[in-house]
Design a protein around this motif. Structure first.
Motif, mmCIF file in Angstrom:
data_model
loop_
_atom_site.group_PDB
_atom_site.id
_atom_site.type_symbol
_atom_site.label_atom_id
_atom_site.label_comp_id
_atom_site.label_asym_id
_atom_site.label_seq_id
_atom_site.Cartn_x
_atom_site.Cartn_y
_atom_site.Cartn_z
ATOM 1 N N ALA A 141 27.577 35.785 27.870
ATOM 2 C CA ALA A 141 29.216 35.599 28.221
ATOM 3 C C ALA A 141 29.762 36.952 27.931
ATOM 4 O O ALA A 141 31.086 36.995 28.368
ATOM 5 C CB ALA A 141 29.549 34.670 26.802
ATOM 6 N N THR A 142 29.183 37.887 27.591
ATOM 7 C CA THR A 142 29.934 39.330 27.352
ATOM 8 C C THR A 142 29.359 40.177 28.547
ATOM 9 O O THR A 142 29.712 41.652 28.436
ATOM 10 C CB THR A 142 29.776 39.782 26.231
ATOM 11 N N ARG A 143 28.619 39.688 29.533
ATOM 12 C CA ARG A 143 27.892 40.814 30.373
ATOM 13 C C ARG A 143 29.334 41.491 31.164
ATOM 14 O O ARG A 143 29.044 42.635 31.563
ATOM 15 C CB ARG A 143 27.359 39.869 31.605
ATOM 16 N N GLY A 144 30.142 40.807 31.785
ATOM 17 C CA GLY A 144 31.279 41.319 32.418
ATOM 18 C C GLY A 144 31.768 42.584 31.375
ATOM 19 O O GLY A 144 32.172 43.738 32.134
ATOM 20 N N GLN A 145 32.002 42.261 30.142
ATOM 21 C CA GLN A 145 32.538 43.546 29.512
ATOM 22 C C GLN A 145 31.785 44.717 29.411
ATOM 23 O O GLN A 145 32.148 45.623 29.519
ATOM 24 C CB GLN A 145 32.580 42.801 27.980
ATOM 25 N N ARG A 146 30.415 44.523 29.381
ATOM 26 C CA ARG A 146 29.403 45.600 29.210
ATOM 27 C C ARG A 146 29.071 46.371 30.682
ATOM 28 O O ARG A 146 29.122 47.367 30.780
ATOM 29 C CB ARG A 146 27.884 44.978 28.851
ATOM 30 N N GLY A 159 23.096 48.460 25.947
ATOM 31 C CA GLY A 159 23.189 47.276 26.558
ATOM 32 C C GLY A 159 22.088 47.094 27.770
ATOM 33 O O GLY A 159 21.806 45.746 27.911
ATOM 34 N N HIS A 160 21.859 48.002 28.535
ATOM 35 C CA HIS A 160 20.759 47.983 29.569
ATOM 36 C C HIS A 160 19.494 47.686 28.747
ATOM 37 O O HIS A 160 18.722 46.717 29.290
ATOM 38 C CB HIS A 160 20.618 49.215 30.126
ATOM 39 N N MET A 161 19.159 48.162 27.865
ATOM 40 C CA MET A 161 17.815 47.880 26.926
ATOM 41 C C MET A 161 17.755 46.349 26.686
ATOM 42 O O MET A 161 16.779 45.610 26.580
ATOM 43 C CB MET A 161 17.905 48.808 25.755
ATOM 44 N N VAL A 162 18.789 45.777 26.088
ATOM 45 C CA VAL A 162 18.800 44.472 25.722
ATOM 46 C C VAL A 162 18.905 43.688 26.811
ATOM 47 O O VAL A 162 18.133 42.432 26.810
ATOM 48 C CB VAL A 162 20.228 44.403 24.642
ATOM 49 N N ASP A 163 19.456 43.919 27.870
ATOM 50 C CA ASP A 163 19.308 43.110 29.070
ATOM 51 C C ASP A 163 17.906 43.079 29.695
ATOM 52 O O ASP A 163 17.347 41.934 30.079
ATOM 53 C CB ASP A 163 20.210 43.923 30.323
#
Length: 186
Positions: A141-146, A159-163
């Motif tokens: 749900a927060t992909r756009g914010q990242r 964030g990329h690491m968690v993705d």
């Protein structure tokens, strides 16, 4: 009869004394220069320590303020509506859960920034948090914010690491989630 000698003998003593004085002065200046250089290096080191300490203090203050704001939003549905910028509409209950998931993630990010956790440790903790379906929903749900984060920033890199980790967890064919994914290293 006394003979008077003329020549450089009378001149040599003052010349030697002058050379000795100049040599002594140069030695003293050289020692002062080394001392000043050493003091300058020490001062530079102390300034870096103060700067690092001030940065950590600023991060701690920011983290405290972030938690206070999130706490108010979690406790008040009216305030939580202000933070409802998720990609999918969220119920009041879900919004509060997302805000708490954000607090957990932000806490890990803060610990990483101040050096209390390595990237590998953040990776391991996120691997555990991502076992919770609400945390996974929050992450999607927060992909756009990242996506708006500056490339190369701590938050963008984590964030990329968690993705990547989430993708690996979704693709894994084993029930042993704690072994899924390769820690990124520092």
């Amino acid at each position: 009869m006394a003979t008077r000698k003329s020549g450089t003998r009378g001149f040599a003593t003052p010349l030697a004394a002058g050379l000795g004085l100049v040599t002594g002065a140069l030695t003293a200046l050289s020692a002062q220069h080394r001392t000043l250089r050493s003091m300058r290096e020490r001062l530079d080191h102390l300034e870096k320590q103060v700067s690092h300490s001030q940065r950590q203090t600023n991060l701690a203050n920011q983290q405290h303020l972030h938690w206070e704001l999130l706490s108010k939003a979690i406790d008040s549905p009216e305030l939580a509506e202000v933070l409802d910028i998720f990609e999918v509409p969220a119920s009041q209950r879900k919004r509060r859960q997302y805000l708490f998931a954000n607090a957990l993630y932000t806490n890990l990010l803060f610990y990483y920034r101040i050096g209390n956790l390595s990237r590998d440790e953040v990776f391991g903790r996120m691997r555990g948090l991502l076992q919770n379906p609400v945390v996974r929903e929050y992450w999607f749900a927060t992909r756009g914010q990242r996506a708006t984060l500056p490339e190369g920033s701590d938050e963008a890199e984590l964030g990329h690491m968690v993705d990547d980790l989430l993708r690996q967890l979704d693709e894994a064919d084993i029930d042993e989630w704690w072994v899924v994914g390769e820690p990124p290293g520092e």
